[in-house]
Design an enzyme around this catalytic site. Structure first.
Site, PDB file in Angstrom:
ATOM      1  N   TYR A 135       0.841  -1.197   0.000  1.00  0.00           N
ATOM      2  CA  TYR A 135       0.000   0.000   0.000  1.00  0.00           C
ATOM      3  C   TYR A 135       0.878   1.250   0.000  1.00  0.00           C
ATOM      4  O   TYR A 135       0.626   2.197  -0.759  1.00  0.00           O
ATOM      5  CB  TYR A 135      -0.904  -0.023   1.226  1.00  0.00           C
ATOM      6  CG  TYR A 135      -1.759   1.213   1.408  1.00  0.00           C
ATOM      7  CD1 TYR A 135      -2.943   1.375   0.698  1.00  0.00           C
ATOM      8  CD2 TYR A 135      -1.389   2.206   2.316  1.00  0.00           C
ATOM      9  CE1 TYR A 135      -3.729   2.500   0.863  1.00  0.00           C
ATOM     10  CE2 TYR A 135      -2.173   3.331   2.498  1.00  0.00           C
ATOM     11  CZ  TYR A 135      -3.341   3.481   1.766  1.00  0.00           C
ATOM     12  OH  TYR A 135      -4.133   4.605   1.949  1.00  0.00           O
ATOM     13  N   LYS A 139       0.976   4.330  -2.859  1.00  0.00           N
ATOM     14  CA  LYS A 139       0.674   5.721  -2.539  1.00  0.00           C
ATOM     15  C   LYS A 139       1.846   6.651  -2.842  1.00  0.00           C
ATOM     16  O   LYS A 139       1.643   7.820  -3.195  1.00  0.00           O
ATOM     17  CB  LYS A 139       0.225   5.846  -1.086  1.00  0.00           C
ATOM     18  CG  LYS A 139      -1.158   5.258  -0.837  1.00  0.00           C
ATOM     19  CD  LYS A 139      -2.215   5.923  -1.704  1.00  0.00           C
ATOM     20  CE  LYS A 139      -3.613   5.422  -1.433  1.00  0.00           C
ATOM     21  NZ  LYS A 139      -4.637   6.085  -2.282  1.00  0.00           N
TER      22      LYS A 139
END
Length: 237
Positions: A135, A139
């Site tokens: 993740y 990002k």
């Protein structure tokens, strides 16, 4: 009044963003993966339209772009859709925003949802397509993507937003940040009439912050765009 697309708007921050924009009188088109999740009775009358598709699938991302383009040129697109700690993190959080942006007519304003966790992301772009991306990686990459567009497209502003750790389905009920503040910056960047820096900001609660250095590095931005072009087969104008 502006025409605005919000991805990932079935619930949470995306739903709140879409509703706030509609309440302000804007024409809002929402994207949802599963229309069955639209359970609020007033959704259909509040929004201008709904586009559907799974942003974890490249063919469906292309179809979402096709559906959205049927509404004409958007004044703003808010790339809100995201997943966390799943095999499809890179596809939903980075590849889908790239592909939708590349396939649709350039809007006046672009807003991409980032996270403070991007600061621990990896710059190893092999992870973009080999299934190992975290993740945090995704990002970092979408933040770099937002800032890359800011420097490349004259006439289109592009910003990244950290909405905070808010109590959504992704964030969990115990998340400490304010849910309302979590969508206000996106709404403001998409609609504010005054210049706010013209482009290229990383924002948290209407204040600019310093992002991971790689996200502002032109060489890394170029490498990322090349990797995305190679993976999707779609070249950015």
């Amino acid at each position: 009044m502006a025409l605005i697309l919000v991805t990932g708007a079935a619930s949470g921050l995306g739903h709140n963003t879409a509703n706030a924009l509609a309440d302000d009188g804007h024409d809002v088109v929402v994207h949802v993966r599963d229309p069955g999740r639209l359970t609020h009775a007033d959704d259909s009358v509040r929004w201008k339209g709904v586009v559907t598709g799974d942003l974890a699938d490249l063919d469906e991302i292309r179809d979402v772009a096709r559906q959205a383009s049927g509404f004409g040129r958007f004044d703003a697109v808010i790339h809100n859709a995201g997943v966390m700690n799943r095999p499809e993190d890179a596809t939903v959080n980075t590849i889908a925003p790239y592909l939708l942006t590349a396939l649709m007519e350039k809007p006046a304003r672009l807003v991409y949802l980032s996270s403070s966790m991007h600061r621990t992301g990896s710059t190893d772009l092999r992870r973009l397509t080999d299934g190992s991306a975290s993740y945090d990686d995704s990002k970092l990459w979408v933040t770099a993507l937002a800032l890359a567009f800011a420097s490349r497209w004259e006439g289109t502003s592009s910003h990244a937003v950290d909405p905070g750790w808010v109590p959504t389905r992704m964030g969990g009920r115990g998340a400490p940040d304010d849910l309302t503040a979590g969508h206000e910056t996106q709404v403001w960047l998409a609609t504010h009439p005054d210049p706010i820096p013209s482009s290229g900001g990383y924002w948290h609660h209407r204040q600019t912050q310093t992002p991971h250095p790689a996200s502002q590095d032109p060489d890394f931005q170029t490498q990322l765009l090349q990797a995305l072009e190679s993976h999707t087969g779609v070249r950015l104008d």
